[in-house]
Design a protein around this motif. Structure first.
Motif, PDB file in Angstrom:
ATOM      1  N   SER A   1      -3.472   0.609  -0.800  1.00  0.00           N
ATOM      2  CA  SER A   1      -4.112   1.420  -2.628  1.00  0.00           C
ATOM      3  C   SER A   1      -3.333   1.106  -2.800  1.00  0.00           C
ATOM      4  N   GLY A   2      -2.135   0.111  -2.492  1.00  0.00           N
ATOM      5  CA  GLY A   2      -1.269   0.547  -3.783  1.00  0.00           C
ATOM      6  C   GLY A   2      -0.517   2.456  -3.354  1.00  0.00           C
ATOM      7  N   ILE A   3       0.592   2.683  -4.364  1.00  0.00           N
ATOM      8  CA  ILE A   3       1.463   3.663  -4.473  1.00  0.00           C
ATOM      9  C   ILE A   3       0.941   4.519  -5.519  1.00  0.00           C
ATOM     10  N   ASN A   4       0.245   5.723  -5.259  1.00  0.00           N
ATOM     11  CA  ASN A   4      -0.423   6.611  -5.373  1.00  0.00           C
ATOM     12  C   ASN A   4      -0.385   7.844  -4.285  1.00  0.00           C
ATOM     13  N   ASN A   5      -1.597   8.809  -4.678  1.00  0.00           N
ATOM     14  CA  ASN A   5      -1.583   9.962  -3.794  1.00  0.00           C
ATOM     15  C   ASN A   5      -2.460  10.538  -4.281  1.00  0.00           C
ATOM     16  N   THR A   6      -3.775   9.906  -4.713  1.00  0.00           N
ATOM     17  CA  THR A   6      -4.533  10.233  -5.084  1.00  0.00           C
ATOM     18  C   THR A   6      -5.757  10.590  -3.997  1.00  0.00           C
ATOM     19  N   ILE A   7      -6.250  11.933  -3.466  1.00  0.00           N
ATOM     20  CA  ILE A   7      -7.073  12.024  -2.227  1.00  0.00           C
ATOM     21  C   ILE A   7      -8.061  11.420  -2.466  1.00  0.00           C
TER      22      ILE A   7
ATOM     23  N   GLY B   1      16.973  -8.789  -5.893  1.00  0.00           N
ATOM     24  CA  GLY B   1      16.470 -10.250  -5.611  1.00  0.00           C
ATOM     25  C   GLY B   1      15.940 -10.944  -4.472  1.00  0.00           C
ATOM     26  N   LEU B   2      16.191  -9.297  -3.919  1.00  0.00           N
ATOM     27  CA  LEU B   2      15.521 -10.191  -2.176  1.00  0.00           C
ATOM     28  C   LEU B   2      14.687  -9.759  -2.001  1.00  0.00           C
ATOM     29  N   LYS B   3      12.877  -9.965  -1.054  1.00  0.00           N
ATOM     30  CA  LYS B   3      11.996 -10.158  -1.011  1.00  0.00           C
ATOM     31  C   LYS B   3      11.718  -8.802   0.842  1.00  0.00           C
ATOM     32  N   THR B   4      11.073  -8.013   0.015  1.00  0.00           N
ATOM     33  CA  THR B   4      10.698  -6.805   1.462  1.00  0.00           C
ATOM     34  C   THR B   4       9.820  -6.409   1.419  1.00  0.00           C
ATOM     35  N   PRO B   5       8.702  -7.827   1.934  1.00  0.00           N
ATOM     36  CA  PRO B   5       7.015  -7.116   1.394  1.00  0.00           C
ATOM     37  C   PRO B   5       6.452  -6.046   2.683  1.00  0.00           C
ATOM     38  N   ILE B   6       6.460  -5.393   1.897  1.00  0.00           N
ATOM     39  CA  ILE B   6       5.699  -3.944   2.122  1.00  0.00           C
ATOM     40  C   ILE B   6       4.483  -3.618   1.272  1.00  0.00           C
ATOM     41  N   GLN B   7       3.598  -2.711   1.611  1.00  0.00           N
ATOM     42  CA  GLN B   7       2.610  -1.910   1.539  1.00  0.00           C
ATOM     43  C   GLN B   7       2.437  -0.679   1.931  1.00  0.00           C
ATOM     44  N   ALA B   8       1.945   0.296   0.291  1.00  0.00           N
ATOM     45  CA  ALA B   8       2.001   1.329   1.049  1.00  0.00           C
ATOM     46  C   ALA B   8       0.074   1.764   1.606  1.00  0.00           C
ATOM     47  N   GLY B   9       0.699   2.364   2.924  1.00  0.00           N
ATOM     48  CA  GLY B   9      -0.805   2.677   3.660  1.00  0.00           C
ATOM     49  C   GLY B   9      -0.907   4.180   3.805  1.00  0.00           C
ATOM     50  N   LYS B  10      -1.532   4.558   3.586  1.00  0.00           N
ATOM     51  CA  LYS B  10      -2.180   6.052   2.477  1.00  0.00           C
ATOM     52  C   LYS B  10      -2.670   7.084   4.564  1.00  0.00           C
ATOM     53  N   GLY B  11      -2.249   7.546   4.900  1.00  0.00           N
ATOM     54  CA  GLY B  11      -2.648   8.690   5.487  1.00  0.00           C
ATOM     55  C   GLY B  11      -3.051  10.257   5.255  1.00  0.00           C
TER      56      GLY B  11
END
Length: 415
Positions: free
Chosen positions: A313-319, A263-273
């Motif tokens: 662009s979200g959690i994905n490992n698309t190249i 029930g905790l809020k931890t704002p994180i977005q995945a930044g693909k590099g």
């Protein structure tokens, strides 16, 4: 009796935390959903970066982000999508990208980066490790006068903070970095920075921890948490149940999936590099950032790595091949002696960096859970801040005096 501590996440933050916790005498278990041989902790630029004291959420980034949103090969690409967590994060990012908030963030970011560098150097001096570590500084290379002026303004802030920074002409850069046929106007040189080969360090650290009693559960996913009286009592994975005294959340971009269960809020977005490894000799000996392209260049053990871009662009490992091409083109444009083959581009890898809305990591105990210590959200500084975060977490759990003030990193902070 020694506490049983579970670290969720086996990247640079997780293994560094396990290292300092086992030094305190705790029973430590690390759980990771991968095989722990890929991802952001392995494909990053390997920088230890006191120079990176300006957070990602800085004035002007919103304007650039909107402009770049329509260019899939741009240095900072945000894929628009109707996702409530992404929209809330974007709003928080906008609120954080003010001059006043950036000024307030400079000192804590610099302090934790300097602590991280000191701890890496302590590890290097110990008899336990033999990893690659070079303290050669970082060159910010630019092609236009406008970008050069912007970089030097940041450099002058660095000098005010006590860092050694020089503004160099193209000829002066060439003297520092000969035989690379650089196509630039000049560079800003931070003497403060160091660099490593991430995969070498990760392999050595995991081997050391296994030999010293740390238990690893790889390819295992946390599916649930049992909570009683505001404390986690048991961690449930897809393979077992583990009773715990303390829990450290170091799951990077996947951390919100865990905190939501509490029930905790931890704002994180995945930044693909992305990163490209070039094994032929490039003559590059000093790490650099190619400013206009936002590409990082690192001479590593046996190869040169060209890494970069921030793709939300979200959690994905698309190249995305366009982004790989953009890195390769920038590398060959700045270093005219460099050639990157199609095969090297096809072998490009990616990793997901956990980005908080204000560019500061989350480090500390949440007020909502008594035995959970959060250690995530380090974005592009994850490698630089690994040991520092691990050391701080061990001090929090052992109830020792902290190495530095972590108030700015509180996991419950509001945006």
């Amino acid at each position: 009796m020694s506490k049983n501590i579970v670290v969720i996440g086996g990247g640079i933050i997780g293994v560094s935390t396990a290292y300092y916790l086992q030094k305190e005498g705790y029973n430590v278990t690390v759980i990771d959903k991968s095989n722990m041989d890929s991802g952001a902790s392995y494909v990053n630029a390997g920088y230890i970066t006191p120079s990176h004291f300006i957070p990602l959420a800085a004035p002007g980034m919103i304007t650039k982000g909107i402009k770049w949103m329509f260019n899939a090969s741009s240095p900072f690409y945000v894929k628009p999508r109707l996702d409530i967590d992404f929209l809330k994060w974007s709003l928080a990012f906008k609120k954080s990208a003010t001059k006043a908030k950036v000024e307030k963030a400079i000192q804590p970011i610099l302090d934790i980066n300097l602590l991280g560098r000191d701890l890496y150097e302590d590890l290097k001096k110990s008899n336990d490790f033999n990893f690659h570590y070079d303290h050669k500084g970082l060159l910010m290379l630019y092609k236009s006068d406008k970008v050069g002026e912007e970089e030097w303004e940041v450099g002058k802030k660095g000098i005010q903070q006590g860092l050694k920074v020089e503004h160099l002409s193209a000829n002066e850069v060439e003297q520092l970095q000969p035989n690379t046929n650089l196509n630039i106007k000049g560079g800003v040189y931070y003497h403060s920075d160091a660099h490593m080969t991430p995969g070498v360090f990760m392999k050595e650290m995991i081997s050391y921890l296994e030999k010293n009693g740390v238990v690893f559960y790889k390819n295992e996913t946390v599916t649930d948490l049992d909570v009683s009286s505001e404390k986690i009592t048991k961690i449930v994975t897809d393979k077992r149940e583990i009773e715990v005294d303390e829990v450290v959340l170091a799951a990077g971009s996947w951390s919100p999936q865990i905190t939501k269960k509490l029930g905790l809020k931890t704002p994180i977005q995945a930044g693909k590099g992305y990163s490209i490894n070039v094994k032929n000799n490039t003559n590059i000996t000093i790490p650099a950032i190619l400013c206009e392209a936002k590409v990082a260049v690192t001479p590593m053990e046996g190869f040169t790595r060209f890494a970069g871009t921030m793709e939300i662009s979200g959690i994905n490992n698309t190249i995305n091949s366009k982004r790989v091409d953009a890195i390769a083109n920038a590398a060959q444009n700045y270093y005219q002696n460099v050639t990157i083959s199609n095969q090297e581009k096809e072998n490009a890898t990616c990793g997901l960096r956990p980005c908080s809305p204000d560019g500061l990591p989350y480090i500390g105990k949440s007020n909502s859970c008594k035995n959970l210590t959060v250690a995530t959200g380090h974005a592009m500084m994850g490698w630089s801040l690994g040991p520092a975060t691990g050391k701080l977490v061990s001090e929090i759990i052992a109830d020792k005096k902290l190495s530095l003030d972590i108030a700015s990193f509180h996991p419950d902070r509001k945006f």
